[in-house]
Design a protein around this motif. Structure first.
Motif, PDB file in Angstrom:
ATOM      1  N   VAL A  62       0.780  -1.258   0.072  1.00  0.00           N
ATOM      2  CA  VAL A  62      -0.212   0.011   0.091  1.00  0.00           C
ATOM      3  C   VAL A  62       0.773   1.198   0.170  1.00  0.00           C
ATOM      4  O   VAL A  62       0.686   2.211  -0.761  1.00  0.00           O
ATOM      5  CB  VAL A  62      -0.936  -0.107   1.164  1.00  0.00           C
ATOM      6  N   LEU A  63       1.858   1.459   0.814  1.00  0.00           N
ATOM      7  CA  LEU A  63       2.820   2.488   0.904  1.00  0.00           C
ATOM      8  C   LEU A  63       3.409   2.655  -0.427  1.00  0.00           C
ATOM      9  O   LEU A  63       3.593   3.872  -0.926  1.00  0.00           O
ATOM     10  CB  LEU A  63       3.803   2.097   1.993  1.00  0.00           C
ATOM     11  N   SER A  64       3.987   1.541  -1.225  1.00  0.00           N
ATOM     12  CA  SER A  64       4.522   1.732  -2.517  1.00  0.00           C
ATOM     13  C   SER A  64       3.545   2.584  -3.568  1.00  0.00           C
ATOM     14  O   SER A  64       3.895   3.246  -4.179  1.00  0.00           O
ATOM     15  CB  SER A  64       4.926   0.467  -2.957  1.00  0.00           C
ATOM     16  N   ARG A  65       2.561   2.066  -3.393  1.00  0.00           N
ATOM     17  CA  ARG A  65       1.346   2.681  -4.441  1.00  0.00           C
ATOM     18  C   ARG A  65       1.161   4.006  -4.122  1.00  0.00           C
ATOM     19  O   ARG A  65       0.745   4.838  -5.108  1.00  0.00           O
ATOM     20  CB  ARG A  65       0.295   1.574  -4.570  1.00  0.00           C
ATOM     21  N   LEU A  66       0.715   3.980  -2.716  1.00  0.00           N
ATOM     22  CA  LEU A  66       0.463   5.513  -2.341  1.00  0.00           C
ATOM     23  C   LEU A  66       1.510   6.624  -2.532  1.00  0.00           C
ATOM     24  O   LEU A  66       1.296   7.671  -2.929  1.00  0.00           O
ATOM     25  CB  LEU A  66      -0.112   5.565  -0.881  1.00  0.00           C
ATOM     26  N   TYR A  67       2.798   6.174  -2.565  1.00  0.00           N
ATOM     27  CA  TYR A  67       3.782   6.929  -2.836  1.00  0.00           C
ATOM     28  C   TYR A  67       4.090   7.369  -4.313  1.00  0.00           C
ATOM     29  O   TYR A  67       4.169   8.594  -4.909  1.00  0.00           O
ATOM     30  CB  TYR A  67       5.256   6.462  -2.422  1.00  0.00           C
ATOM     31  N   TRP A  68       3.610   6.231  -5.015  1.00  0.00           N
ATOM     32  CA  TRP A  68       3.761   6.523  -6.466  1.00  0.00           C
ATOM     33  C   TRP A  68       2.559   7.632  -6.947  1.00  0.00           C
ATOM     34  O   TRP A  68       2.701   8.655  -7.590  1.00  0.00           O
ATOM     35  CB  TRP A  68       3.358   5.509  -7.351  1.00  0.00           C
ATOM     36  N   ALA A  69       1.444   7.432  -6.255  1.00  0.00           N
ATOM     37  CA  ALA A  69       0.382   8.483  -6.469  1.00  0.00           C
ATOM     38  C   ALA A  69       0.259   9.745  -5.892  1.00  0.00           C
ATOM     39  O   ALA A  69       0.031  10.736  -6.603  1.00  0.00           O
ATOM     40  CB  ALA A  69      -0.984   7.715  -5.982  1.00  0.00           C
ATOM     41  N   THR A  70       1.044   9.784  -4.753  1.00  0.00           N
ATOM     42  CA  THR A  70       0.891  10.965  -4.101  1.00  0.00           C
ATOM     43  C   THR A  70       2.416  11.832  -3.929  1.00  0.00           C
ATOM     44  O   THR A  70       2.350  12.952  -3.760  1.00  0.00           O
ATOM     45  CB  THR A  70       0.212  10.940  -2.639  1.00  0.00           C
ATOM     46  N   GLY A  71       3.402  10.841  -3.787  1.00  0.00           N
ATOM     47  CA  GLY A  71       4.745  11.508  -3.469  1.00  0.00           C
ATOM     48  C   GLY A  71       4.886  12.130  -1.992  1.00  0.00           C
ATOM     49  O   GLY A  71       5.949  12.637  -1.881  1.00  0.00           O
ATOM     50  N   ARG A  72       4.149  11.217  -1.144  1.00  0.00           N
ATOM     51  CA  ARG A  72       4.092  11.745   0.153  1.00  0.00           C
ATOM     52  C   ARG A  72       5.458  11.264   0.767  1.00  0.00           C
ATOM     53  O   ARG A  72       5.516   9.980   0.669  1.00  0.00           O
ATOM     54  CB  ARG A  72       3.026  11.626   0.959  1.00  0.00           C
ATOM     55  N   ASP A  73       6.346  12.048   1.633  1.00  0.00           N
ATOM     56  CA  ASP A  73       7.383  11.464   2.072  1.00  0.00           C
ATOM     57  C   ASP A  73       7.254  10.483   3.216  1.00  0.00           C
ATOM     58  O   ASP A  73       8.148   9.216   3.355  1.00  0.00           O
ATOM     59  CB  ASP A  73       8.362  12.554   2.658  1.00  0.00           C
ATOM     60  N   GLU A  74       6.172  10.635   3.924  1.00  0.00           N
ATOM     61  CA  GLU A  74       6.062   9.692   5.212  1.00  0.00           C
ATOM     62  C   GLU A  74       5.767   8.256   4.533  1.00  0.00           C
ATOM     63  O   GLU A  74       6.043   7.170   5.389  1.00  0.00           O
ATOM     64  CB  GLU A  74       4.913  10.035   6.104  1.00  0.00           C
ATOM     65  N   TYR A  75       5.106   8.138   3.331  1.00  0.00           N
ATOM     66  CA  TYR A  75       4.879   6.849   2.651  1.00  0.00           C
ATOM     67  C   TYR A  75       6.200   5.918   2.627  1.00  0.00           C
ATOM     68  O   TYR A  75       6.350   4.965   2.917  1.00  0.00           O
ATOM     69  CB  TYR A  75       3.926   6.835   1.509  1.00  0.00           C
ATOM     70  N   ILE A  76       7.018   6.455   1.727  1.00  0.00           N
ATOM     71  CA  ILE A  76       8.395   5.913   1.457  1.00  0.00           C
ATOM     72  C   ILE A  76       9.421   5.771   2.427  1.00  0.00           C
ATOM     73  O   ILE A  76       9.940   4.637   2.504  1.00  0.00           O
ATOM     74  CB  ILE A  76       8.955   6.883   0.263  1.00  0.00           C
ATOM     75  N   ARG A 136      -1.398   3.996 -14.785  1.00  0.00           N
ATOM     76  CA  ARG A 136      -0.877   5.292 -15.105  1.00  0.00           C
ATOM     77  C   ARG A 136      -1.726   6.342 -14.666  1.00  0.00           C
ATOM     78  O   ARG A 136      -1.257   7.338 -13.858  1.00  0.00           O
ATOM     79  CB  ARG A 136      -0.358   5.422 -16.522  1.00  0.00           C
ATOM     80  N   THR A 137      -2.842   6.285 -14.974  1.00  0.00           N
ATOM     81  CA  THR A 137      -4.025   7.311 -14.713  1.00  0.00           C
ATOM     82  C   THR A 137      -4.237   7.566 -13.302  1.00  0.00           C
ATOM     83  O   THR A 137      -4.687   8.510 -12.801  1.00  0.00           O
ATOM     84  CB  THR A 137      -5.127   7.092 -15.275  1.00  0.00           C
ATOM     85  N   ILE A 138      -4.239   6.253 -12.450  1.00  0.00           N
ATOM     86  CA  ILE A 138      -4.501   6.371 -11.011  1.00  0.00           C
ATOM     87  C   ILE A 138      -3.175   6.376  -9.993  1.00  0.00           C
ATOM     88  O   ILE A 138      -3.357   7.249  -9.481  1.00  0.00           O
ATOM     89  CB  ILE A 138      -5.327   5.096 -10.549  1.00  0.00           C
ATOM     90  N   TRP A 139      -2.181   5.586 -10.594  1.00  0.00           N
ATOM     91  CA  TRP A 139      -1.047   5.514  -9.561  1.00  0.00           C
ATOM     92  C   TRP A 139       0.415   6.133 -10.253  1.00  0.00           C
ATOM     93  O   TRP A 139       1.292   6.259  -9.424  1.00  0.00           O
ATOM     94  CB  TRP A 139      -0.740   4.070  -9.592  1.00  0.00           C
ATOM     95  N   LYS A 140       0.163   6.570 -11.479  1.00  0.00           N
ATOM     96  CA  LYS A 140       1.490   7.165 -12.124  1.00  0.00           C
ATOM     97  C   LYS A 140       2.538   6.134 -12.354  1.00  0.00           C
ATOM     98  O   LYS A 140       3.611   6.489 -12.262  1.00  0.00           O
ATOM     99  CB  LYS A 140       1.626   8.373 -11.343  1.00  0.00           C
ATOM    100  N   LEU A 141       2.232   4.946 -12.438  1.00  0.00           N
ATOM    101  CA  LEU A 141       3.278   3.801 -12.539  1.00  0.00           C
ATOM    102  C   LEU A 141       3.872   3.893 -13.970  1.00  0.00           C
ATOM    103  O   LEU A 141       3.098   4.098 -14.719  1.00  0.00           O
ATOM    104  CB  LEU A 141       2.773   2.419 -12.348  1.00  0.00           C
ATOM    105  N   PRO A 142       5.223   4.017 -14.073  1.00  0.00           N
ATOM    106  CA  PRO A 142       5.502   3.699 -15.506  1.00  0.00           C
ATOM    107  C   PRO A 142       5.682   2.060 -16.162  1.00  0.00           C
ATOM    108  O   PRO A 142       5.470   2.248 -17.392  1.00  0.00           O
ATOM    109  CB  PRO A 142       7.187   3.851 -15.195  1.00  0.00           C
ATOM    110  N   VAL A 143       5.371   1.135 -15.351  1.00  0.00           N
ATOM    111  CA  VAL A 143       5.266  -0.254 -15.962  1.00  0.00           C
ATOM    112  C   VAL A 143       3.973  -0.818 -15.165  1.00  0.00           C
ATOM    113  O   VAL A 143       3.641  -0.620 -13.902  1.00  0.00           O
ATOM    114  CB  VAL A 143       6.452  -0.953 -15.401  1.00  0.00           C
TER     115      VAL A 143
END
Length: 593
Positions: free
Chosen positions: A247-261, A526-533
């Motif tokens: 969950v933390l990985s996907r939320l960090y992709w989506a939001t960029g919030r430091d506390e997640y990573i 991409r549209t939800i999580w901003k994942l490159p893959v």
């Protein structure tokens, strides 16, 4: 023609029904509605009711599946789309019936549902009803009847109102919070986030469920109280920590919030540089981070233990694909961990076991895991992050080994074992197109479907939500992600993809006139999580045919010859379609220009 199959048929009745199905398929007369509805329980050579149907059964649905693969073999994708529409219709109807049944047992005061129907101590449990049940009730409505989904959105809001940021167990009549140990509260919150809220967010993006997901994860970040050499994390067990990583990985992709990573990296460091190297590179069920030793001498590879394998692979993909410096540090220990688990936790045929006891080289594997695809996802993810195919052959070997199991007792006689195993295969089929594995899914899901009672319930237990989850996954697999709006129970929508010609075939029929739109899927990674893959993710809905916003697509009505150009944005918003004459199904082709 509407055929309704009784729950138990004579052998003669089955043969007659199969013959009727064959005639409908060959002649392409008025579409067969509900051909895969309530299926036969009394099969050839079987006189007593069975929980898991035998592999040598004869059923009407099997005739439809056999005709489907004959159509694929002769490249008749128009007929394949028609046959897939029958299979999709059944899947959506079954999900709908289960949701309707559970809708009727909601607590009148809170709108929440109990862990088990009929229990004298009815209550809401975050790790069960929140993680595995209510979210899929809401998903059913978001797919099939959004206007009536408000009851589940209200339940989501009421749960938040009663619990606060951290999910709690709730007793009904009168409504009150049940006291739990801190570790149980943490576990329930991680299950709710990863198995429930994440699943809705994966398919539908932002919404109240995504807001609640972030709130729950922030509560878990704030509650981290287990001390490790890498810093504070939430729990000493692999299930919670693995769920958190995903969950933390996907939320960090989506939001960029430091506390997640930051929390994700603390968990990764605690395992890659302490728990795993000190436990022979196998996942400890519970690890004592203070004394650097295992608490229980067992390594679980089933869904309660493989979360850490998947979670570490997801975080590595994040580090590697986003160019973060920790990727270089994590690569060697993670690779060693994956190689060790691959060697220790499978049998000679390639099937994953449920748990391991002992030490190398005297490992002892026990059982066969029904969540085999979850752990396999980790190896696909690692390969995609590396740009390699190191594990491809081994993943395919496992897929083929599973496809060789017919009417297998994945989890005893319980439907959840079938739900998880079929879900596993669907995740991997998105990456590896293996014909016998597609056929296995189409065949074996009949066993899961036949576990549903006429009432719509399956077991009257919270895991009925997993039945819905896999039914929806299968239905969208048969439509290639295309969803009709509005949906009706007599509406048949199916699709077939021609790989060679890069063309999608669509089929629609109904018992009465219908007018609406077909919504095409988008590249949600991409549209939800901003994942490159688009790596395979637990609790996601696989992407089959997706439209790119700026691309232009050719849409042809093969009956009228109408030829249209539509942008991906227009197709995602909804392609207007109507059925004016029920005897005249709609057949379309869609291809990128």
């Amino acid at each position: 023609m509407r055929l309704r199959v009784s729950r138990r048929l004579t052998c003669l009745g089955i043969v007659a029904l199969a013959a009727i199905v064959g005639v409908v398929v060959v002649l392409k007369v008025k579409p067969l509605r509900h051909a895969a509805g309530r299926l036969a329980r009394k099969l050839v050579g079987i006189t007593e009711p069975v929980r898991i149907l035998p592999p040598y059964r004869a059923s009407a649905r099997r005739q439809v599946v056999a005709a489907l693969y004959r159509a694929y073999a002769r490249h008749d994708f128009e007929e394949a789309a028609m046959l897939n529409s029958f299979l999709a219709q059944e899947a959506f109807q079954r999900a709908w019936r289960t949701e309707e049944a559970w809708r009727g047992v909601r607590d009148p005061e809170t709108g929440l549902i109990p862990r088990e129907v009929g229990s004298r101590k009815a209550h809401w449990v975050p790790k069960d009803t929140a993680g595995d049940c209510l979210p899929f009730m809401l998903m059913t409505r978001l797919y099939l009847d959004p206007d009536r989904g408000q009851v589940w959105l209200d339940a989501l809001a009421r749960e938040r109102e009663i619990s606060g940021p951290m999910p709690q167990a709730i007793r009904f009549r009168p409504t009150r919070i049940v006291s739990q140990r801190d570790s149980d509260v943490i576990f329930g919150a991680s299950e709710y986030a990863k198995d429930g809220l994440l699943a809705i967010s994966e398919r539908f993006g932002r919404g109240p469920w995504f807001d609640r997901l972030e709130e729950v994860m922030q509560a878990l970040v704030d509650a981290a109280a287990v001390e490790t050499d890498a810093g504070m994390i939430c729990a000493p067990d692999t299930e919670v920590n693995g769920e958190m990583l995903q969950v933390l990985s996907r939320l960090y992709w989506a939001t960029g919030r430091d506390e997640y990573i930051e929390l994700a990296e603390r968990i990764a460091e605690a395992y890659l540089f302490d728990a795993l190297p000190n436990n022979n590179w196998l996942p400890p069920h519970i690890w004592d981070f203070s004394n650097h030793c295992i608490v229980r001498d067992i390594s679980i590879i089933d869904d309660h233990g493989n979360e850490i394998i998947v979670g570490l692979a997801e975080l590595y993909a994040l580090e590697k694909l986003s160019g973060r410096p920790n990727a270089a540090r994590y690569r060697e220990p993670l690779g060693r961990f994956l190689d060790t688990v691959l060697a220790a936790a499978r049998d000679d045929g390639g099937l994953w076991c449920r748990y391991i006891e002992g030490e190398a080289p005297d490992w002892h594997c026990h059982g066969v895991s029904n969540t085999w695809g979850y752990v396999s996802n980790a190896y696909v993810t690692f390969d995609l992050a590396e740009g390699s195919s190191k594990y491809t052959d081994e993943i395919k070997r496992t897929m083929r080994a599973v496809a060789g199991l017919k009417s297998f007792e994945w989890e005893g006689q319980h439907q959840d074992g079938y739900a998880d195993s079929i879900e596993s295969m669907l995740y991997l089929l998105q990456c590896f197109d293996i014909p016998e594995c597609h056929r296995w899914v189409d065949d074996e899901i009949e066993i899961m479907f036949c576990m549903q009672a006429p009432s719509g319930f399956v077991d009257k237990y919270y895991l009925d939500g997993n039945f819905i989850r896999t039914a929806l996954l299968y239905g969208t697999y048969k439509t290639q992600g295309v969803v009709p709006d509005p949906w009706r129970d007599d509406l048949c929508v199916g699709a077939a993809w021609d790989t060679d010609q890069k063309q999608l075939y669509l089929y629609l029929s109904a018992d009465a006139p219908w007018e609406g739109v077909l919504r095409f899927d988008e590249p949600r990674h991409r549209t939800i999580w901003k994942l490159p893959v688009d790596y395979p993710r637990l609790n996601s809905t696989p992407e089959w045919f997706v439209v790119e916003k700026e691309a232009v697509y050719r849409v042809v009505d093969t009956a009228t010859g109408t030829d249209l150009a539509r942008s991906g944005e227009e197709l995602a918003a909804g392609l207007p379609v109507s059925i004016t004459d029920p005897s005249m199904p709609v057949r379309l082709t869609v291809s990128p220009q």
